[in-house]
Design a protein around this motif. Structure first.
Motif, mmCIF file in Angstrom:
data_model
loop_
_atom_site.group_PDB
_atom_site.id
_atom_site.type_symbol
_atom_site.label_atom_id
_atom_site.label_comp_id
_atom_site.label_asym_id
_atom_site.label_seq_id
_atom_site.Cartn_x
_atom_site.Cartn_y
_atom_site.Cartn_z
ATOM 1 N N LYS A 166 0.940 -1.187 -0.098
ATOM 2 C CA LYS A 166 0.047 0.018 -0.025
ATOM 3 C C LYS A 166 0.871 1.269 -0.043
ATOM 4 C CE LYS A 166 -4.114 -2.040 0.780
ATOM 5 N NZ LYS A 166 -4.790 -2.061 -0.639
ATOM 6 N N ASN A 167 0.475 2.433 -0.665
ATOM 7 C CA ASN A 167 1.126 3.517 -0.650
ATOM 8 C C ASN A 167 2.544 3.563 -1.090
ATOM 9 O OD1 ASN A 167 1.026 6.254 -0.169
ATOM 10 N ND2 ASN A 167 1.126 6.284 2.015
ATOM 11 N N ILE A 168 2.794 3.174 -1.896
ATOM 12 C CA ILE A 168 4.376 2.849 -2.300
ATOM 13 C C ILE A 168 4.906 4.391 -2.297
ATOM 14 C CG2 ILE A 168 5.836 2.113 -3.996
ATOM 15 C CD1 ILE A 168 3.763 -0.246 -4.764
ATOM 16 N N LEU A 169 6.152 4.570 -1.750
ATOM 17 C CA LEU A 169 6.903 5.718 -1.595
ATOM 18 C C LEU A 169 6.066 7.138 -1.157
ATOM 19 C CD1 LEU A 169 9.378 5.078 -4.505
ATOM 20 C CD2 LEU A 169 9.893 5.051 -2.088
ATOM 21 N N GLY A 170 4.994 6.719 -0.528
ATOM 22 C CA GLY A 170 4.063 7.781 0.032
ATOM 23 C C GLY A 170 3.309 8.338 -1.230
ATOM 24 N N THR A 171 3.359 7.684 -2.435
ATOM 25 C CA THR A 171 2.364 8.607 -3.420
ATOM 26 C C THR A 171 1.277 8.153 -3.447
ATOM 27 O OG1 THR A 171 3.164 6.700 -4.777
ATOM 28 C CG2 THR A 171 4.463 8.632 -4.682
ATOM 29 N N GLY A 172 0.567 6.927 -2.470
ATOM 30 C CA GLY A 172 -0.834 6.786 -2.660
ATOM 31 C C GLY A 172 -0.809 5.710 -3.780
ATOM 32 N N PHE A 173 0.047 5.115 -4.179
ATOM 33 C CA PHE A 173 0.058 4.157 -5.351
ATOM 34 C C PHE A 173 0.194 2.578 -4.676
ATOM 35 C CE2 PHE A 173 2.533 1.494 -8.051
ATOM 36 C CZ PHE A 173 1.218 0.972 -9.183
ATOM 37 N N ASP A 174 -0.949 1.731 -4.784
ATOM 38 C CA ASP A 174 -0.940 0.523 -4.346
ATOM 39 C C ASP A 174 -0.808 -0.441 -5.320
ATOM 40 O OD1 ASP A 174 -1.754 1.906 -2.123
ATOM 41 O OD2 ASP A 174 -3.779 1.331 -2.307
ATOM 42 N N PHE A 175 0.406 -1.414 -5.012
ATOM 43 C CA PHE A 175 0.339 -2.572 -6.081
ATOM 44 C C PHE A 175 1.275 -3.843 -5.260
ATOM 45 C CE2 PHE A 175 2.590 -4.824 -9.676
ATOM 46 C CZ PHE A 175 1.651 -4.736 -10.519
ATOM 47 N N ASP A 176 0.626 -4.812 -5.527
ATOM 48 C CA ASP A 176 1.343 -6.018 -5.020
ATOM 49 C C ASP A 176 1.313 -7.236 -6.037
ATOM 50 O OD1 ASP A 176 2.670 -7.580 -2.988
ATOM 51 O OD2 ASP A 176 1.071 -7.519 -1.639
ATOM 52 N N ILE A 177 2.358 -8.343 -5.732
ATOM 53 C CA ILE A 177 2.543 -9.211 -6.725
ATOM 54 C C ILE A 177 2.270 -10.583 -6.117
ATOM 55 C CG2 ILE A 177 4.125 -10.074 -8.311
ATOM 56 C CD1 ILE A 177 5.309 -7.404 -8.788
ATOM 57 N N THR A 178 1.660 -11.421 -6.745
ATOM 58 C CA THR A 178 1.566 -12.586 -6.364
ATOM 59 C C THR A 178 2.192 -13.659 -7.655
ATOM 60 O OG1 THR A 178 -0.638 -13.025 -7.064
ATOM 61 C CG2 THR A 178 -0.183 -12.502 -4.553
ATOM 62 N N LEU A 179 2.587 -14.921 -7.217
ATOM 63 C CA LEU A 179 2.776 -15.880 -7.988
ATOM 64 C C LEU A 179 1.877 -16.714 -8.503
ATOM 65 C CD1 LEU A 179 6.602 -17.067 -7.164
ATOM 66 C CD2 LEU A 179 5.778 -15.045 -8.138
ATOM 67 N N ARG A 180 1.807 -17.443 -9.730
ATOM 68 C CA ARG A 180 0.789 -18.216 -10.065
ATOM 69 C C ARG A 180 1.678 -19.525 -10.933
ATOM 70 N NH1 ARG A 180 -4.515 -17.150 -10.261
ATOM 71 N NH2 ARG A 180 -3.817 -15.362 -8.798
ATOM 72 N N TYR A 181 1.416 -20.596 -10.399
ATOM 73 C CA TYR A 181 2.552 -21.665 -11.304
ATOM 74 C C TYR A 181 1.692 -22.339 -12.047
ATOM 75 C CZ TYR A 181 4.567 -21.042 -6.471
ATOM 76 O OH TYR A 181 5.153 -20.425 -5.345
ATOM 77 N N GLY A 182 2.474 -22.627 -13.288
ATOM 78 C CA GLY A 182 1.945 -23.254 -14.262
ATOM 79 C C GLY A 182 2.746 -24.721 -14.513
ATOM 80 N N ALA A 183 1.917 -25.648 -15.153
ATOM 81 C CA ALA A 183 2.469 -26.963 -15.273
ATOM 82 C C ALA A 183 3.597 -27.121 -16.320
ATOM 83 C CB ALA A 183 1.448 -27.905 -15.190
ATOM 84 N N GLY A 184 3.975 -26.114 -17.255
ATOM 85 C CA GLY A 184 5.040 -26.252 -17.852
ATOM 86 C C GLY A 184 4.535 -26.652 -19.479
ATOM 87 N N ALA A 185 3.229 -25.934 -19.791
ATOM 88 C CA ALA A 185 2.733 -26.236 -21.146
ATOM 89 C C ALA A 185 3.297 -25.297 -22.117
ATOM 90 C CB ALA A 185 1.213 -26.612 -21.012
#
Lengths: 597, 131
Positions: free
Chosen positions: A262-281
């Motif tokens: 939340k609130n990256i570098l005090g600019t009010g911009f929110d961004f988060d990242i997650t991972l999703r696994y693929g089976a390699g197709a």
């Protein structure tokens, strides 16, 4: 405490780790501590140096000494000689096979001379598991600059002006893609990183994620800002455990510093990242199939439009970019669009990472400006063909691309030139073939892969590729006819024209380009039943030369199927109808009396 | 870990952290910084080159001079050990002979900082094929 006097960079990529680079690090740290040198020398685990052929790589700084094929047993030697006495360990230095002399300074190696490393800028330079090192190397500065100084529109303009095109294979202008995603209003939008590197022989995305994961996270956040998204997802194949581990560490560290969340570098911009696994197709590298796989559905492509920028993940506007594309973004923001667009050719800007594999001396990962010729890549950087053999062809773009031959060696490599030459850039795999490779067998090999990887949704790809493969198989068995060559061509064109997604639209490319450039070789297989390269076993014939055979019976005794007969001290004969062409007789014969025809 | 709250915070952090990888950046572009090469063959070490080497690495950092100190092999001036070659960007390399800690201090203060020549310079009698 003063700073370290020496940095010892040990490659921690998958290749070098497989050759015990982690044991080297452990042992080095222990030995340094034992000798009270641990405050003078810093041991750093880094990402891939690209010179995978000679791993594990250990680079000593500041003098740029490049040690290759280092084993845990060499650790004490490096300490005693290099660190304590200041003498280079000659036996571990890289020896240029063409010049035959040891190269003490990596800056003088042909392998690195022509390279410009943008996407790989931090690979081999920082420890990917320490966010502080990334920050010290200008990390997250681009994100900070964008959030503070630029509007989303201005940021997109910079990317557009830079001329960056998608590095996953398609070569679509990245700035334009971001703009489409930004223009579509929605309550939720997604940034997706395509880390489903499926092209056999390509490993640049893996190496970037292993060597510099933060650069991808930073670029995804920048992309999120431009299109108004607060969520990023990295779709990565589960076969990349080390890349996944390093991404997890990187995400955790970025969150702790507040560079994600939340609130990256005090600019009010929110961004988060997650991972999703693929089976390699392989098909999941196609963006619609990838999105379906993320949704928990079968990894099958759908017709575009609607493009993901309108309706992607969960029906929301989604922007999908490849790992290497993202890795370029922070550098473009910091150095400017003009800097980037000054590198490369008219329509292909910047650099491209290639994975060199096959019959080439320097197997590894390289990054060169667009417009570098194949000759420079293969003979200068790649060090030429293994064992002094003759260059035959190079397959670019993996199973979706085509082969290029000697006449293309001086073609500058960029998106458009490769397409014009009947191949494609693809994700940057380059498999080099020499005179011993049979082109029919190579075409069959690639088809085998696409048949296996076809999702089966549309008939041209599912059935057509299977038929192509059968026809090629027939030819390698020596049962092909001239009609089959026509059939290959016609079928290929139909599959290309009628398949639903990129997989089917490109899968006949290897067949078509090999047919075009090596028609004589195909013809040799069907009309003369001969395989010049000696690869197609069914077309080979072992023969005993009467004049040379002394009747020692060695061949008859080694033959696993007992197809060689003859009395002692008399000429032996091979029964061709039983022979399985294993070649054991030829290996055994001391008189060179067995020939391959 | 403390959160990085603003871009200014990030930049401050970067300037503090930069010294950790300064050596690596210098190694990438050795031409742009002052390079000091200490001859560390047997004869050099026997006459105290090691002490000089450590002195240079520490003092250059302390005196805020962006430089690169490396150990090199025998330079061929065994009569004048320890020998030190100093390359200041834009100038010809200069080899100093009989360098001890005191001399090293003069090299940093006089030659590197102010560009004054000192006693004990060994005239060049070779051409380096690398340059």
């Amino acid at each position: 405490m003063s700073e370290y006097k020496m940095h010892m960079m040990v490659c921690g990529g998958t290749g070098c780790r497989a050759s015990e680079s982690d044991t080297i690090v452990e042992k080095m740290k222990k030995e340094l501590e034992y000798r009270n040198l641990d405050e003078d020398v810093q041991v750093v685990i880094t990402g891939c140096f690209g010179f995978c052929e000679k791993g594990p790589i250990v680079k000593m700084l500041p003098d740029n000494t490049f040690y290759t094929e280092v084993k845990p047993d060499n650790v004490t030697e490096i300490i005693d000689e290099h660190i304590i006495k200041g003498r280079k360990v000659q036996s571990l230095l890289y020896v240029d096979p063409n010049k035959g002399q040891a190269e003490p300074d990596s800056k003088h190696m042909d392998f690195y001379k022509k390279q410009i490393r943008i996407a790989l800028r931090n690979c081999g330079f920082i420890n990917p598991e320490v966010v502080d090192e990334y920050i010290a190397a200008d990390g997250y500065e681009a994100l900070g600059k964008v959030l503070a100084d630029y509007t989303p529109e201005q940021t997109i303009d910079i990317i557009k002006q830079s001329g960056l095109r998608g590095r996953g294979g398609g070569g679509f202008p990245t700035g334009l893609k971001w703009q489409f995603a930004a223009q579509n209003e929605a309550d939720k939008k997604y940034v997706v990183c395509n880390a489903d590197e499926g092209d056999p022989g390509a490993f640049m995305d893996r190496s970037i994620l292993e060597g510099d994961p933060h650069s991808v996270l930073e670029a995804m956040a920048i992309c999120g800002y431009t299109m108004g998204s607060d969520e990023g997802i990295i779709y990565i194949r589960a076969e990349y455990p080390l890349a996944i581990e390093r991404l997890h560490i990187a995400i955790k560290q970025a969150r702790e510093y507040g560079l994600l969340g939340k609130n990256i570098l005090g600019t009010g911009f929110d961004f988060d990242i997650t991972l999703r696994y693929g089976a390699g197709a392989f098909v999941c590298g196609e963006e619609t199939a990838l999105i379906h796989s993320m949704e928990g559905l079968r990894g099958e492509p759908t017709v575009k439009p609607p493009f993901p920028a309108e309706s992607g993940y969960n029906g929301k506007p989604t922007n999908v970019n490849n790992v290497e594309t993202f890795a370029n973004i922070p550098a473009i923001i910091l150095k400017g669009a003009e800097w980037f667009s000054a590198i490369g050719t008219e329509k292909s800007k910047g650099t491209k990472v290639f994975a060199l594999a096959g019959k080439i001396n320097n197997v590894g990962l390289i990054e060169v400006p667009m417009g570098t010729t194949l000759r420079e890549v293969i003979f200068e950087i790649g060090g030429g063909i293994k064992d002094g053999k003759k260059f035959k062809a190079v397959q670019t773009g993996g199973p979706s691309g085509g082969c290029l031959t000697e006449k293309h060696l001086d073609t500058p490599i960029d998106f458009d030139n490769l397409l014009a030459a009947g191949s494609m850039m693809g994700s940057g795999g380059m498999i080099v073939m020499d005179e011993d490779d049979c082109m029919v067998a190579m075409a069959k090999f690639y088809l085998e892969f696409t048949v296996e990887e076809s999702c089966g949704k549309c008939a041209p790809c599912r059935i057509g590729n299977k038929r192509l493969h059968e026809t090629l198989d027939k030819i390698t068995e020596g049962k092909g006819t001239l009609h089959d060559l026509e059939l290959l061509k016609n079928m290929s064109n139909v599959i290309k024209d009628t398949s639903l997604c990129g997989l089917g639209q490109t899968s006949p490319n290897p067949v078509l380009s090999m047919l075009e450039h090596f028609y004589d070789e195909f013809l040799g297989h069907v009309s003369d039943h001969k395989c010049e390269a000696g690869q197609c076993k069914s077309l080979l014939k072992y023969n005993i030369i009467e004049e040379e055979c002394v009747g020692c019976t060695a061949c008859a005794r080694v033959c696993p199927v007992g197809c060689i007969s003859g009395e002692k001290k008399e000429v032996h004969i091979i029964d061709q109808s039983i022979c399985i062409k294993c070649g054991a007789c030829m290996d055994k014969c001391k008189f060179n009396a067995i020939e391959l025809i | 870990m403390a959160k990085v709250k603003t871009l200014a915070d990030l930049r401050k952090m970067k300037s503090e952290l930069q010294s950790k990888i300064q050596l690596r950046e210098n190694a990438e572009n050795p031409e742009s910084v002052v390079q000091i090469r200490v001859g560390m063959a047997t004869s050099g070490i026997a006459s105290g080159a090691k002490e000089v080497y450590h002195y240079f690495t520490e003092e250059m950092a302390k005196r805020n001079i962006n430089g690169l100190t490396t150990q090199v092999g025998d330079m061929g001036y065994c009569y004048a050990e320890p020998t030190v070659e100093v390359l200041v960007p834009g100038k010809d390399p200069i080899v100093f002979g009989y360098v001890d800690v005191k001399k090293a201090d003069q090299i940093i203060e006089k030659y590197i900082k102010q560009g004054e020549l000192l006693d004990g310079i060994i005239p060049p009698n070779y051409q380096n094929i690398n340059e």
